[in-house]
Each structure stands twice: as structure tokens, then as C-alpha cells.
Design an enzyme around this catalytic site. Sequence first.
Site, PDB file in Angstrom:
ATOM      1  N   THR A   1      72.268  12.985   3.855  1.00 31.23           N
ATOM      2  CA  THR A   1      71.798  13.597   4.945  1.00 31.23           C
ATOM      3  C   THR A   1      70.319  13.379   5.526  1.00 31.23           C
ATOM      4  O   THR A   1      68.907  12.482   4.506  1.00 31.23           O
ATOM      5  CB  THR A   1      71.614  15.357   4.284  1.00 31.23           C
ATOM      6  OG1 THR A   1      72.416  15.097   3.908  1.00 31.23           O
ATOM      7  CG2 THR A   1      71.578  16.149   5.240  1.00 31.23           C
TER       8      THR A   1
ATOM      9  N   GLU B   1      66.749  25.663   2.075  1.00 33.20           N
ATOM     10  CA  GLU B   1      65.778  24.840   1.422  1.00 33.20           C
ATOM     11  C   GLU B   1      65.418  23.957   1.784  1.00 33.20           C
ATOM     12  O   GLU B   1      65.519  23.246   2.999  1.00 33.20           O
ATOM     13  CB  GLU B   1      66.976  24.236   0.672  1.00 33.20           C
ATOM     14  CG  GLU B   1      66.916  23.208   0.036  1.00 33.20           C
ATOM     15  CD  GLU B   1      68.060  21.950  -0.357  1.00 33.20           C
ATOM     16  OE1 GLU B   1      69.965  22.924  -0.432  1.00 33.20           O
ATOM     17  OE2 GLU B   1      68.622  20.948  -1.133  1.00 33.20           O
TER      18      GLU B   1
ATOM     19  N   HIS C   1      77.526  12.314  -6.272  1.00 34.88           N
ATOM     20  CA  HIS C   1      77.739  10.561  -6.659  1.00 34.88           C
ATOM     21  C   HIS C   1      78.896  10.120  -8.464  1.00 34.88           C
ATOM     22  O   HIS C   1      78.818   9.053  -8.043  1.00 34.88           O
ATOM     23  CB  HIS C   1      76.328   9.864  -7.100  1.00 34.88           C
ATOM     24  CG  HIS C   1      75.724   9.685  -5.472  1.00 34.88           C
ATOM     25  ND1 HIS C   1      76.294   9.233  -4.279  1.00 34.88           N
ATOM     26  CD2 HIS C   1      74.702  10.884  -5.227  1.00 34.88           C
ATOM     27  CE1 HIS C   1      75.318   9.970  -2.832  1.00 34.88           C
ATOM     28  NE2 HIS C   1      74.400  10.430  -3.944  1.00 34.88           N
TER      29      HIS C   1
ATOM     30  N   HIS D   1      65.806  16.939  -2.088  1.00 32.19           N
ATOM     31  CA  HIS D   1      66.406  15.409  -1.374  1.00 32.19           C
ATOM     32  C   HIS D   1      65.212  14.381  -2.063  1.00 32.19           C
ATOM     33  O   HIS D   1      63.960  14.789  -1.424  1.00 32.19           O
ATOM     34  CB  HIS D   1      66.624  16.175   0.370  1.00 32.19           C
ATOM     35  CG  HIS D   1      67.283  14.842   0.776  1.00 32.19           C
ATOM     36  ND1 HIS D   1      66.892  13.155   1.156  1.00 32.19           N
ATOM     37  CD2 HIS D   1      68.750  14.479   0.983  1.00 32.19           C
ATOM     38  CE1 HIS D   1      67.725  12.780   1.664  1.00 32.19           C
ATOM     39  NE2 HIS D   1      69.121  13.648   1.593  1.00 32.19           N
TER      40      HIS D   1
ATOM     41  N   HIS E   1      78.618  18.091  -1.977  1.00 32.15           N
ATOM     42  CA  HIS E   1      78.414  18.332  -0.286  1.00 32.15           C
ATOM     43  C   HIS E   1      80.082  17.903  -0.104  1.00 32.15           C
ATOM     44  O   HIS E   1      80.639  16.822  -0.165  1.00 32.15           O
ATOM     45  CB  HIS E   1      77.494  17.320  -0.210  1.00 32.15           C
ATOM     46  CG  HIS E   1      77.193  17.706   1.334  1.00 32.15           C
ATOM     47  ND1 HIS E   1      76.203  16.414   2.042  1.00 32.15           N
ATOM     48  CD2 HIS E   1      78.381  17.680   1.986  1.00 32.15           C
ATOM     49  CE1 HIS E   1      76.541  16.893   3.604  1.00 32.15           C
ATOM     50  NE2 HIS E   1      77.860  17.512   3.510  1.00 32.15           N
TER      51      HIS E   1
ATOM     52  N   ARG F   1      81.506  16.294   2.557  1.00 36.64           N
ATOM     53  CA  ARG F   1      81.520  16.144   3.941  1.00 36.64           C
ATOM     54  C   ARG F   1      82.861  15.636   4.647  1.00 36.64           C
ATOM     55  O   ARG F   1      83.938  15.887   4.002  1.00 36.64           O
ATOM     56  CB  ARG F   1      81.170  14.208   3.586  1.00 36.64           C
ATOM     57  CG  ARG F   1      79.820  14.916   2.972  1.00 36.64           C
ATOM     58  CD  ARG F   1      78.901  13.253   3.121  1.00 36.64           C
ATOM     59  NE  ARG F   1      78.363  12.697   4.202  1.00 36.64           N
ATOM     60  CZ  ARG F   1      77.709  12.725   5.279  1.00 36.64           C
ATOM     61  NH1 ARG F   1      76.299  12.742   3.835  1.00 36.64           N
ATOM     62  NH2 ARG F   1      77.656  12.595   6.033  1.00 36.64           N
TER      63      ARG F   1
ATOM     64  N   ASN G   1      73.537  18.445  -8.222  1.00 38.93           N
ATOM     65  CA  ASN G   1      74.703  17.724  -7.302  1.00 38.93           C
ATOM     66  C   ASN G   1      75.197  16.430  -7.930  1.00 38.93           C
ATOM     67  O   ASN G   1      74.283  15.691  -8.511  1.00 38.93           O
ATOM     68  CB  ASN G   1      73.782  16.744  -6.432  1.00 38.93           C
ATOM     69  CG  ASN G   1      74.128  16.611  -4.847  1.00 38.93           C
ATOM     70  OD1 ASN G   1      75.766  15.905  -5.364  1.00 38.93           O
ATOM     71  ND2 ASN G   1      74.873  17.035  -3.483  1.00 38.93           N
TER      72      ASN G   1
ATOM     73  N   ARG H   1      84.014  11.243   1.911  1.00 40.57           N
ATOM     74  CA  ARG H   1      83.588  10.016   1.614  1.00 40.57           C
ATOM     75  C   ARG H   1      83.676   9.956  -0.053  1.00 40.57           C
ATOM     76  O   ARG H   1      83.381   9.015  -1.062  1.00 40.57           O
ATOM     77  CB  ARG H   1      82.256   9.211   1.625  1.00 40.57           C
ATOM     78  CG  ARG H   1      81.684   9.981   1.302  1.00 40.57           C
ATOM     79  CD  ARG H   1      80.097   9.847   1.578  1.00 40.57           C
ATOM     80  NE  ARG H   1      80.328   9.820   3.650  1.00 40.57           N
ATOM     81  CZ  ARG H   1      78.630   9.449   4.739  1.00 40.57           C
ATOM     82  NH1 ARG H   1      78.128   9.018   3.432  1.00 40.57           N
ATOM     83  NH2 ARG H   1      78.457   9.392   5.061  1.00 40.57           N
TER      84      ARG H   1
ATOM     85  N   GLU I   1      77.107  22.244  -0.091  1.00 43.41           N
ATOM     86  CA  GLU I   1      76.421  22.522   0.640  1.00 43.41           C
ATOM     87  C   GLU I   1      77.581  21.447   1.801  1.00 43.41           C
ATOM     88  O   GLU I   1      78.870  20.555   1.712  1.00 43.41           O
ATOM     89  CB  GLU I   1      75.869  21.090   0.821  1.00 43.41           C
ATOM     90  CG  GLU I   1      75.259  21.303   0.155  1.00 43.41           C
ATOM     91  CD  GLU I   1      74.204  19.109  -0.439  1.00 43.41           C
ATOM     92  OE1 GLU I   1      74.077  18.309  -0.018  1.00 43.41           O
ATOM     93  OE2 GLU I   1      73.122  19.638  -1.257  1.00 43.41           O
TER      94      GLU I   1
HETATM   95  N1  PXP Z   1      69.646  18.917  -0.713  1.00 45.24           N
HETATM   96  C1  PXP Z   1      70.838  18.542   0.334  1.00 45.24           C
HETATM   97  C2  PXP Z   1      70.685  19.538   1.074  1.00 45.24           C
HETATM   98  C3  PXP Z   1      71.273  17.687   0.286  1.00 45.24           C
HETATM   99  O1  PXP Z   1      72.661  17.024   1.473  1.00 45.24           O
HETATM  100  C4  PXP Z   1      71.400  16.281  -1.143  1.00 45.24           C
HETATM  101  C5  PXP Z   1      71.917  15.189  -0.462  1.00 45.24           C
HETATM  102  O2  PXP Z   1      73.175  15.660  -0.605  1.00 45.24           O
HETATM  103  C6  PXP Z   1      70.684  16.812  -1.985  1.00 45.24           C
HETATM  104  C7  PXP Z   1      69.797  18.480  -1.844  1.00 45.24           C
HETATM  105  C8  PXP Z   1      70.409  16.216  -3.267  1.00 45.24           C
HETATM  106  O3  PXP Z   1      69.551  14.513  -2.741  1.00 45.24           O
HETATM  107  P1  PXP Z   1      69.268  13.460  -3.789  1.00 45.24           P
HETATM  108  O4  PXP Z   1      71.016  13.188  -4.163  1.00 45.24           O
HETATM  109  O5  PXP Z   1      68.503  12.395  -3.443  1.00 45.24           O
HETATM  110  O6  PXP Z   1      69.213  14.159  -4.920  1.00 45.24           O
END
Ligand code: PXP
Length: 238
Positions: free
Chosen positions: A101, A151, A10, A190, A43, A45, A7, A49, A70
Site C-alpha cells: 500500500t 489508521e 507475508h 505501515h 489484507h 487483495r 499482519n 497475491r 484490510e
Molecule cells: N496497515 C496497512 C493499512 C497496510 O496496508 C499494511 C501493509 O499491508 C500494514 C499496516 C502493515 O505494514 P507493514 O507490513 O509494513 O508492517
Amino acid sequence: MTRLGVNVDHIATVRQARLGAEPDPVAAAILAELAGADGIVVHLREDRRHIQDRDVRILRETIRTQLDLEMAATEEMLRIALDVKPEMVTLVPERRQELTTEGGLNVVSSGEELENIIGLLHEGEIIVSLFIDPDPRQIKGAHKISADRIEIHTGPYANSRGTVQKNELHQIMEAAKLASKLGMGVNAGHGLDYMNVAAIGQIPEIEELNIGHSIISRAVLVGMESAVREMKSLIKRN
Ligand code: PXP
């Protein structure tokens, strides 16, 4: 072997801090793929952001693995998904004020609404995954409304220690077994990091892990390729 979805939200968080052009999540995604990522997750949003519409469009054209978008189950996001056509959409609950989330979808209470969106995404030939807690009622509910995958929310596991964490791990294992028995594919994510990921990587039914914050945090210090390679080596099954 467990697949790793990286992901890159960030990377966009840092860019948006100055509303400029860098760092570019598209560049990060390409480096992640070169280091062995099996998919790229973003994601989009409602408040934009971090990831922007432009990122999703360019990622769609650029990446060579698979794109997992996402998103909240809203009409706006549905329109974007059907236009961009990622390989997979992961539906997540979204609250404007949250830092990230906070919990899984409530498939039991909003089943009908989700079922409609899943149907429309299926018409667009998009695989649909639902982000849910490791709760048997939610898993059965996801199956009932034709989700292809779930998930499993690993946040409570990641944020606990000792016996509580053992119990959370047990629930995740049982949830993965149940989902797989019902014929759904199983992802998890997550809060997973370099310290807590190994036990989740060993669960045979879990096919893909979606990891963002810990990989990007490490990438800031050691580079994207090392960060992805290190994570890949930790999720190898024994
Ligand atoms: N899975 C989902 C559904 C999420 O919303 C997120 C955060 O965007 C992640 C995985 C990844 O989480 P993390 O950034 O804590 O690894």
C-alpha cells in the site's frame, strides 16, 4: 497499553511462492496470539497475491482475539466482509502494480463512495477504520463520513531519518490528537519495525499498531512467538 495487531500476509506470500499449503497464515496467527498479539490483520487483495479467501474464512473461525480485514472499497470485498464479519474492516487504497500500500485513502475526493460502503459495513455491525495520511483535511473528512477509527499511515515516518523523520512524527502526533478529539479511535501502521516503533508506541492517543513485514521477517529467523513478544515489549508505554 498499546494493542498490537499482527499482519500475517507475508506468511501467505511464502506459501504462494510455491502455490502450496505451507506455511499457513492460520498457524502463524495462532502462534502470534499465544505470544500476546491483540489482533490479527490480513489484507485480501484483489489479485490474491498472498492472502486467499480460504484464509480469511478459517481465520474467522479460529482466532480468539479480533480480526481486522484490510480491503479496497469495492463491491466484491464488501460482499466478502459482510459474509465473514470481521470485528473491523480497514479500508485501504489499492493499486495492482504496487509492492505494498503506497499512500492513504483520499477521503476528501472519494467521500461519497466511501460513506456508502461505511454505512453498509455498519449495518453488518462491523467497525470501520480508514487508512489515511496524517493530514487534518483527511481526518476531518473521515469523521464527516462516519468512520469509527482511522489508521494513520506511518510509512513516510518509517522511511525517513533525522529532521524529516521528526517532522513526520510531529504530524502523526497532531493527527492522533485531532482524530481523538473528534471522537474517533486511532490506529497506526505501515513500515513500523523494531528500530522505529518505540516513538509511535508512546503516543497516548494511538490505541493499536498494525505491523506485518518486520515481524514476519524476524519470525523467519527467530520464530513467530519471539518476534511477537519482542515487538510487544517495545510498544509498552513508559
Ligand atoms: N496497515 C496497512 C493499512 C497496510 O496496508 C499494511 C501493509 O499491508 C500494514 C499496516 C502493515 O505494514 P507493514 O507490513 O509494513 O508492517
